[in-house]
Design a protein around this motif. Structure first.
Motif, PDB file in Angstrom:
ATOM      1  N   UNK A  44      59.822  46.296  40.136  1.00 44.33           N
ATOM      2  CA  UNK A  44      59.112  46.440  38.856  1.00 44.33           C
ATOM      3  C   UNK A  44      58.759  47.904  38.630  1.00 44.33           C
ATOM      4  N   UNK A  45      59.197  48.426  37.484  1.00 44.13           N
ATOM      5  CA  UNK A  45      58.978  49.844  37.182  1.00 44.13           C
ATOM      6  C   UNK A  45      57.662  50.028  36.450  1.00 44.13           C
ATOM      7  N   UNK A  46      56.914  51.049  36.868  1.00 43.68           N
ATOM      8  CA  UNK A  46      55.663  51.395  36.198  1.00 43.68           C
ATOM      9  C   UNK A  46      54.674  51.919  37.213  1.00 43.68           C
ATOM     10  N   UNK A  47      53.547  52.435  36.724  1.00 41.54           N
ATOM     11  CA  UNK A  47      52.487  52.844  37.637  1.00 41.54           C
ATOM     12  C   UNK A  47      51.998  51.607  38.370  1.00 41.54           C
ATOM     13  N   UNK A  48      51.911  51.700  39.698  1.00 42.57           N
ATOM     14  CA  UNK A  48      51.584  50.504  40.486  1.00 42.57           C
ATOM     15  C   UNK A  48      50.256  49.893  40.063  1.00 42.57           C
ATOM     16  N   UNK A  49      49.294  50.715  39.665  1.00 38.94           N
ATOM     17  CA  UNK A  49      47.996  50.148  39.272  1.00 38.94           C
ATOM     18  C   UNK A  49      48.156  49.208  38.079  1.00 38.94           C
ATOM     19  N   UNK A  50      49.061  49.553  37.152  1.00 38.37           N
ATOM     20  CA  UNK A  50      49.325  48.659  36.012  1.00 38.37           C
ATOM     21  C   UNK A  50      50.046  47.394  36.461  1.00 38.37           C
ATOM     22  N   UNK A  51      51.053  47.583  37.308  1.00 37.08           N
ATOM     23  CA  UNK A  51      51.815  46.411  37.783  1.00 37.08           C
ATOM     24  C   UNK A  51      50.926  45.480  38.594  1.00 37.08           C
ATOM     25  N   UNK A  52      49.994  46.033  39.364  1.00 38.45           N
ATOM     26  CA  UNK A  52      49.104  45.205  40.184  1.00 38.45           C
ATOM     27  C   UNK A  52      48.169  44.381  39.300  1.00 38.45           C
ATOM     28  N   UNK A  53      47.676  45.001  38.226  1.00 42.71           N
ATOM     29  CA  UNK A  53      46.813  44.249  37.306  1.00 42.71           C
ATOM     30  C   UNK A  53      47.590  43.093  36.689  1.00 42.71           C
ATOM     31  N   UNK A  54      48.869  43.360  36.379  1.00 42.15           N
ATOM     32  CA  UNK A  54      49.703  42.308  35.800  1.00 42.15           C
ATOM     33  C   UNK A  54      49.964  41.198  36.827  1.00 42.15           C
ATOM     34  N   UNK A  55      50.192  41.580  38.071  1.00 47.09           N
ATOM     35  CA  UNK A  55      50.387  40.572  39.129  1.00 47.09           C
ATOM     36  C   UNK A  55      49.143  39.694  39.267  1.00 47.09           C
ATOM     37  N   UNK A  56      47.968  40.318  39.150  1.00 42.22           N
ATOM     38  CA  UNK A  56      46.726  39.536  39.252  1.00 42.22           C
ATOM     39  C   UNK A  56      46.634  38.551  38.089  1.00 42.22           C
ATOM     40  N   UNK A  88      49.178  37.207  36.579  1.00 42.99           N
ATOM     41  CA  UNK A  88      50.157  36.155  36.874  1.00 42.99           C
ATOM     42  C   UNK A  88      49.589  35.178  37.910  1.00 42.99           C
ATOM     43  N   UNK A  89      48.876  35.718  38.895  1.00 47.24           N
ATOM     44  CA  UNK A  89      48.303  34.848  39.932  1.00 47.24           C
ATOM     45  C   UNK A  89      47.166  33.990  39.386  1.00 47.24           C
ATOM     46  N   UNK A  90      46.480  34.504  38.351  1.00 43.10           N
ATOM     47  CA  UNK A  90      45.414  33.710  37.740  1.00 43.10           C
ATOM     48  C   UNK A  90      46.014  32.470  37.084  1.00 43.10           C
ATOM     49  N   UNK A  91      47.226  32.629  36.528  1.00 44.73           N
ATOM     50  CA  UNK A  91      47.935  31.500  35.919  1.00 44.73           C
ATOM     51  C   UNK A  91      48.489  30.558  36.980  1.00 44.73           C
ATOM     52  N   UNK A 145      43.432  46.022  45.707  1.00 46.34           N
ATOM     53  CA  UNK A 145      44.336  45.067  45.061  1.00 46.34           C
ATOM     54  C   UNK A 145      45.006  44.170  46.087  1.00 46.34           C
ATOM     55  N   UNK A 146      45.388  44.774  47.215  1.00 47.89           N
ATOM     56  CA  UNK A 146      46.070  43.987  48.250  1.00 47.89           C
ATOM     57  C   UNK A 146      45.163  42.854  48.724  1.00 47.89           C
ATOM     58  N   UNK A 147      43.876  43.132  48.898  1.00 42.93           N
ATOM     59  CA  UNK A 147      42.961  42.075  49.337  1.00 42.93           C
ATOM     60  C   UNK A 147      42.902  40.980  48.271  1.00 42.93           C
ATOM     61  N   UNK A 148      42.869  41.389  47.021  1.00 41.91           N
ATOM     62  CA  UNK A 148      42.790  40.400  45.933  1.00 41.91           C
ATOM     63  C   UNK A 148      44.030  39.524  45.834  1.00 41.91           C
ATOM     64  N   UNK A 149      45.176  40.098  46.173  1.00 41.08           N
ATOM     65  CA  UNK A 149      46.452  39.400  45.933  1.00 41.08           C
ATOM     66  C   UNK A 149      46.970  38.676  47.167  1.00 41.08           C
ATOM     67  N   UNK A 150      46.154  38.639  48.235  1.00 37.34           N
ATOM     68  CA  UNK A 150      46.596  37.992  49.472  1.00 37.34           C
ATOM     69  C   UNK A 150      45.723  36.776  49.771  1.00 37.34           C
TER      70      UNK A 150
END
Ligand code: SAH
Ligand code: DHB
Ligand code: MG
Length: 226
Positions: free
Chosen positions: A115-127, A129-132, A155-160
């Motif tokens: 996924x291309x983009x600043x990781x902070x933006x991509x991580x927010x988007x992953x979060x 997606x995980x909320x869904x 972010x890693x703690x939130x997404x694991x």
């Protein structure tokens, strides 16, 4: 620094024995070099360690922050089962294109996604997606811009999930990490991330110094607690 030449000889010896390149790795590094990407991929023995950690972990979902040409991505992707998933975040679209070709050649295009983009933006988007649709990562490899390392750890703690692993690369940097007064944003970012590894109530961690073909550096490893 004491004996860099000896370190390299030992690294070459260990790599030839334990982490020898196959065609996919050789081609990935060759094409990354031809495209002008910097030589800042993990060392082969370090890639093999990431692979083993993911296998030991029984990882089915892996997140990588910082793809470059996909060298570490191949090591991690090869640890996944056929229905596994690896998402790798990369700012530079040229790096991402090189990586996608390298991953396809390694036969990993079905289970990996860059996924291309600043990781902070991509991580927010992953979060989001995980909320869904909750699908925590079993292992996160943090290896991008060091200034944001504390944010990446959060972010890693939130997404694991409890039991997940977080690996943080380049935590020693020739020893520069010990300089508490450094105004280098990378050093400050890495020190901040290590302090989080130490103090976060949901993390239990250690760090290991390394020498070899990538110089004097190190990595930190954390386990997410219940
Ligand atoms: N993990 C790779 C090396 C990654 S090098 C390997 O071992 O093979 C670090 C990568 O992080 C570079 O490709 C760089 O473009 C990318 N990067 C830098 N800042 C970033 C950001 N803010 N978001 C996402 N990627 C970033
Ligand atoms: C650099 C980044 C890395 O991830 C690495 O492993 C080595 C060097 C760098 O930005 O210089
Ligand atoms: Mg690195």
């Amino acid at each position: 620094m004491t004996e860099p030449r000896l370190w390299n000889d030992v690294d070459d010896y260990l790599t030839a024995l334990l982490a020898p390149p196959d065609d996919a790795f050789s081609a990935a590094l060759r094409d990354s070099d031809a495209a002008g990407l910097p030589h800042i991929n993990v060392a082969p023995t370090h890639g093999k360690l990431l692979h083993l950690l993911a296998v030991i972990q029984g990882a089915r979902r892996i997140l990588e922050i910082g793809t470059l040409g996909g060298y570490s991505t191949i090591w991690l992707g090869r640890a996944l089962p056929a229905d596994g998933r690896l998402i790798s975040l990369e700012y530079d679209s040229k790096h991402a294109e090189v990586a996608r070709r390298n991953l396809a050649r390694a036969g990993l295009d079905k289970i990996t996604e860059v996924r291309v983009g600043a990781a902070l933006d991509s991580l927010a988007k992953l979060a989001d997606e995980q909320a869904e649709n909750p699908a925590p990562f079993d292992l996160v490899f943090i290896d991008a811009d060091k200034v944001n390392n504390p944010h990446y750890v959060e972010w890693a703690v939130r997404l694991t999930r409890p039991g997940s692993l977080i690996v943080l690369d380049n935590v020693v940097r020739g020893g520069a990490v010990t300089d508490a007064t450094s105004d280098d944003p990378s050093i400050r970012g890495t020190r901040g991330a290590l302090e989080l590894f130490a103090s976060h109530p949901k993390l239990d961690a250690t760090a290991i110094q390394t020498v070899g073909v990538k110089g004097y550096d190190g990595f930190a490893l954390a386990r997410v607690l219940p």
